[in-house]
Design a protein around this motif. Structure first.
Motif, PDB file in Angstrom:
ATOM      1  N   GLY A 121      51.981  64.065  69.014  1.00 16.88           N
ATOM      2  CA  GLY A 121      51.915  64.067  67.514  1.00 16.88           C
ATOM      3  C   GLY A 121      51.187  62.642  66.916  1.00 16.88           C
ATOM      4  N   PRO A 122      50.810  62.528  65.671  1.00 16.88           N
ATOM      5  CA  PRO A 122      50.214  61.387  65.257  1.00 16.88           C
ATOM      6  C   PRO A 122      51.404  60.267  64.969  1.00 16.88           C
ATOM      7  CG  PRO A 122      50.134  63.181  63.533  1.00 16.88           C
ATOM      8  CD  PRO A 122      50.470  63.863  64.589  1.00 16.88           C
ATOM      9  N   ARG A 123      51.385  59.066  65.358  1.00 14.78           N
ATOM     10  CA  ARG A 123      52.238  58.356  65.108  1.00 14.78           C
ATOM     11  C   ARG A 123      51.734  57.084  64.159  1.00 14.78           C
ATOM     12  NH1 ARG A 123      56.725  59.101  68.456  1.00 14.78           N
ATOM     13  NH2 ARG A 123      56.773  61.506  68.528  1.00 14.78           N
ATOM     14  N   VAL A 124      52.551  56.190  63.501  1.00 13.98           N
ATOM     15  CA  VAL A 124      52.249  55.025  62.687  1.00 13.98           C
ATOM     16  C   VAL A 124      53.267  53.981  63.363  1.00 13.98           C
ATOM     17  CG1 VAL A 124      51.178  56.235  60.762  1.00 13.98           C
ATOM     18  CG2 VAL A 124      53.529  55.687  60.586  1.00 13.98           C
ATOM     19  N   LEU A 125      52.854  52.586  63.280  1.00 16.19           N
ATOM     20  CA  LEU A 125      53.826  51.696  63.557  1.00 16.19           C
ATOM     21  C   LEU A 125      53.988  50.708  62.364  1.00 16.19           C
ATOM     22  CD1 LEU A 125      52.122  50.668  66.937  1.00 16.19           C
ATOM     23  CD2 LEU A 125      54.198  52.082  66.882  1.00 16.19           C
ATOM     24  N   TYR A 126      55.471  50.383  62.318  1.00 23.48           N
ATOM     25  CA  TYR A 126      55.663  49.215  61.510  1.00 23.48           C
ATOM     26  C   TYR A 126      54.781  47.952  61.982  1.00 23.48           C
ATOM     27  CZ  TYR A 126      59.476  51.596  59.406  1.00 23.48           C
ATOM     28  OH  TYR A 126      60.273  52.439  58.684  1.00 23.48           O
ATOM     29  N   CYS A 127      54.250  46.982  61.087  1.00 24.70           N
ATOM     30  CA  CYS A 127      53.390  45.752  61.505  1.00 24.70           C
ATOM     31  C   CYS A 127      54.471  44.988  62.343  1.00 24.70           C
ATOM     32  CB  CYS A 127      52.958  45.133  60.179  1.00 24.70           C
ATOM     33  SG  CYS A 127      51.647  45.979  59.625  1.00 24.70           S
ATOM     34  N   ASP A 133      55.078  43.637  68.465  1.00 22.22           N
ATOM     35  CA  ASP A 133      55.411  42.472  69.092  1.00 22.22           C
ATOM     36  C   ASP A 133      55.153  42.159  70.635  1.00 22.22           C
ATOM     37  OD1 ASP A 133      56.339  41.212  66.651  1.00 22.22           O
ATOM     38  OD2 ASP A 133      58.492  41.857  67.171  1.00 22.22           O
ATOM     39  N   LEU A 134      55.479  43.173  71.217  1.00 21.21           N
ATOM     40  CA  LEU A 134      55.215  43.289  72.661  1.00 21.21           C
ATOM     41  C   LEU A 134      53.852  43.289  73.012  1.00 21.21           C
ATOM     42  CD1 LEU A 134      56.353  43.612  75.642  1.00 21.21           C
ATOM     43  CD2 LEU A 134      56.289  46.064  75.285  1.00 21.21           C
ATOM     44  N   LEU A 135      52.932  43.867  72.460  1.00 19.93           N
ATOM     45  CA  LEU A 135      51.447  43.894  72.439  1.00 19.93           C
ATOM     46  C   LEU A 135      50.940  42.201  72.258  1.00 19.93           C
ATOM     47  CD1 LEU A 135      50.511  46.886  70.666  1.00 19.93           C
ATOM     48  CD2 LEU A 135      49.763  46.630  72.966  1.00 19.93           C
ATOM     49  N   LEU A 136      51.678  41.823  71.107  1.00 21.03           N
ATOM     50  CA  LEU A 136      51.117  40.256  70.907  1.00 21.03           C
ATOM     51  C   LEU A 136      51.474  39.445  71.946  1.00 21.03           C
ATOM     52  CD1 LEU A 136      51.961  40.091  67.118  1.00 21.03           C
ATOM     53  CD2 LEU A 136      49.515  40.347  67.942  1.00 21.03           C
ATOM     54  N   ARG A 137      52.497  39.781  72.694  1.00 21.00           N
ATOM     55  CA  ARG A 137      53.039  38.674  73.716  1.00 21.00           C
ATOM     56  C   ARG A 137      52.417  38.961  75.050  1.00 21.00           C
ATOM     57  NH1 ARG A 137      58.483  40.308  71.964  1.00 21.00           N
ATOM     58  NH2 ARG A 137      58.484  41.223  73.837  1.00 21.00           N
ATOM     59  N   GLY A 278      52.473  42.524  54.545  1.00 15.68           N
ATOM     60  CA  GLY A 278      51.683  41.370  54.565  1.00 15.68           C
ATOM     61  C   GLY A 278      51.925  40.642  55.693  1.00 15.68           C
ATOM     62  N   ARG A 279      52.300  40.952  56.939  1.00 11.07           N
ATOM     63  CA  ARG A 279      52.501  40.323  58.158  1.00 11.07           C
ATOM     64  C   ARG A 279      50.856  39.965  58.779  1.00 11.07           C
ATOM     65  NH1 ARG A 279      54.832  41.816  64.026  1.00 11.07           N
ATOM     66  NH2 ARG A 279      54.746  39.812  64.992  1.00 11.07           N
ATOM     67  N   PHE A 280      49.970  41.165  58.460  1.00  5.64           N
ATOM     68  CA  PHE A 280      48.596  40.806  59.021  1.00  5.64           C
ATOM     69  C   PHE A 280      47.645  40.841  57.694  1.00  5.64           C
ATOM     70  CE2 PHE A 280      50.678  43.168  62.496  1.00  5.64           C
ATOM     71  CZ  PHE A 280      50.731  42.037  63.511  1.00  5.64           C
TER      72      PHE A 280
END
Length: 354
Positions: A121-127, A133-137, A278-280
Motif C-alpha cells: 500500500g502507498p505510504r508517506v513518512l513524517y519528515c 533519521d536513519l536514512l540521514l545517519r 518545515g524540516r526540509f
C-alpha cells in the motif's frame, strides 16, 4: 520438474561470509546495511528478480509470477536429514506462498515505467520520522529521492474536503473555521506545545512555570478523545486532531474501536507532526514520500550495504540450513521455520548486483 544436479549450479565466490541475509525487505536491508557498516562480510540473497521483497514497488507484469501465482513445486517442510557427517544435520527449507489460491482475469499490460504496484500500500513518512533519521545517519538518503506531499493533510468532513491547519497563521487564515473553533484550537495547540517543551527539558532546568505547563499524568492516561472533549473542541476540530494529525486509524468516538489513543500517544504524534513541518527546505508540509514508490527505501539500504562490500545475488533461494553439532548442543530445542523453497542456485537465474 526434476532439479538439476548440484554441480551444474554456478558458485558464489567467496564461499564464506560472516552474515547471510535472505530476502531484501526493509528489515533485512537495514540489517544487511548495519552489518556491512560494522565491517562484516555480508551475502544478501533474494529469490525475486528485484529488490524489496514484500516492500517492493513493482511493475504489474512482475506481480503475478512473483507473488500471486502459487508455486506447484512447493512441498511441505521435510524433516531434518543427515548430511553424511555426524557433526552436521540438514534442515530443508521450502518457500510458502502468500495466498493459497489466486484467480486472475484479463491480460497484464506490457512493461511500463509509468506506474508501479506498491505491495503493502502507498505510504508517506513524517519528515521527522525515525526512518528518515536513519536514512540521514546511514547515508541512505543519497540513494533515494523524496518529494513533498503537496498541500498537507486534508480532512473529509460532511461531504467536503478541508485543509488541515498546521500553524497559528493557517488556523486564523482558514475561512472554513468558525472564530470560536479557531480560538479553541489555537489554545489547545499552545497548551500541547508548552507541555512538549516542559517534557523535553531536563529536571534541573524545569522552572515552576514550565512544570505547571505539563499535562498531568491522569490526563495523559485518558483516551485522547475524552481529553479533547474536556478542552471543548468541536466535533470537527476533534476530527482534525485525531485523524489528520494524530493519525488514529479507527473511529475513536465509538465503542467498536480496537485501539483507543491515549492523550500521551496523541501528543507524541502531534509533536512528531509539528517537528516535521518545515524540516526540509523543499518540503513545506509534514509528509514526504519516495518519488518512485516505497520500494526505494529497502533499495537505498541495499545500496548502502553494497558500497560497504556486501555481495548481492538475486533470483537465488536458500534450499537448506546446515546445522553444526555445536549449534544443536547449545540450542537443543531450536526450531527452524520454513521460509524458502527451490535450490540454492538455478541454471539460468543467477544474478549479481552491485
Amino acid at each position: 520438474m526434476a532439479q538439476a544436479p548440484a554441480h551444474h549450479y554456478p558458485t558464489i565466490d567467496p564461499t564464506s561470509f560472516d552474515v547471510v541475509v535472505c530476502g531484501t525487505g526493509l528489515p533485512e536491508s537495514v540489517l544487511a546495511a548495519a552489518c556491512a557498516a560494522a565491517g562484516k562480510t555480508v551475502l544478501h540473497v533474494d529469490p525475486n528478480p528485484f529488490y524489496g521483497s514484500l516492500y517492493s514497488s513493482v511493475p504489474l507484469p512482475l506481480l503475478l509470477p512473483s507473488f500471486l501465482s502459487p508455486d506447484p513445486s512447493a512441498v511441505p517442510l521435510s524433516p531434518p536429514t543427515s548430511s553424511g557427517d555426524d557433526s552436521h544435520s540438514v534442515v530443508n527449507l521450502h518457500r510458502r506462498n502468500i495466498y493459497s489460491e489466486v484467480e486472475t482475469s484479463g491480460a497484464a499490460p506490457g512493461p511500463s515505467r509509468r506506474f508501479t504496484v506498491h505491495l503493502v500500500g502507498p505510504r508517506v513518512l513524517y519528515c521527522a520520522d525515525e526512518a528518515v533519521d536513519l536514512l540521514l545517519r546511514s547515508g541512505g538518503n543519497h540513494h533515494v529521492e523524496f518529494k513533498s506531499v503537496e498541500g498537507g493533510s486534508l480532512l473529509f468532513w460532511e461531504g467536503q474536503l478541508y485543509p488541515v491547519p498546521i500553524s497559528r497563521e493557517s488556523i486564523f487564515r482558514d475561512a472554513t473555521l468558525e472564530l470560536n473553533d479557531k480560538t479553541v484550537l489555537y489554545r489547545f495547540f499552545k497548551l500541547v506545545k508548552a507541555h512538549i517543551a516542559a517534557a523535553s527539558a531536563s529536571g534541573d532546568e524545569v522552572g515552576e512555570g514550565e512544570a505547571s505547563a505539563k499535562i498531568s499524568e491522569d490526563d495523559l492516561d485518558l483516551p485522547f478523545i475524552d481529553y479533547l472533549k474536556k478542552h471543548k473542541l468541536s466535533p470537527k476540530m476533534r476530527a482534525v486532531v485525531l485523524y489528520a494529525i494524530a493519525m488514529a486509524d479507527c473511529d475513536q468516538d465509538t465503542d467498536s474501536c480496537e485501539k483507543f489513543l491515549t492523550t500521551k500517544e496523541g501528543i507524541q504524534t502531534i509533536a512528531l507532526y509539528s517537528s516535521s513541518i518545515g524540516r526540509f527546505a523543499n518540503a513545506e508540509g509534514a509528509f514526504i514520500n519516495p518519488m518512485y514508490g516505497h520500494g526505494e527505501l529497502p533499495q537505498a539500504f541495499c545500496r548502502c550495504a553494497a558500497v560497504k562490500g556486501a555481495l548481492y545475488v538475486l533470483r537465488v533461494q536458500v534450499s537448506a540450513v546446515l546445522m553444526s553439532e555445536l549449534f544443536t548442543d547449545i540450542y537443543p530445542n531450536e526450531e527452524v521455520l520454513s521460509r524458502k523453497s527451490a535450490p540454492l542456485y538455478s541454471d539460468d537465474d543467477s544474478d549479481s548486483a552491485e
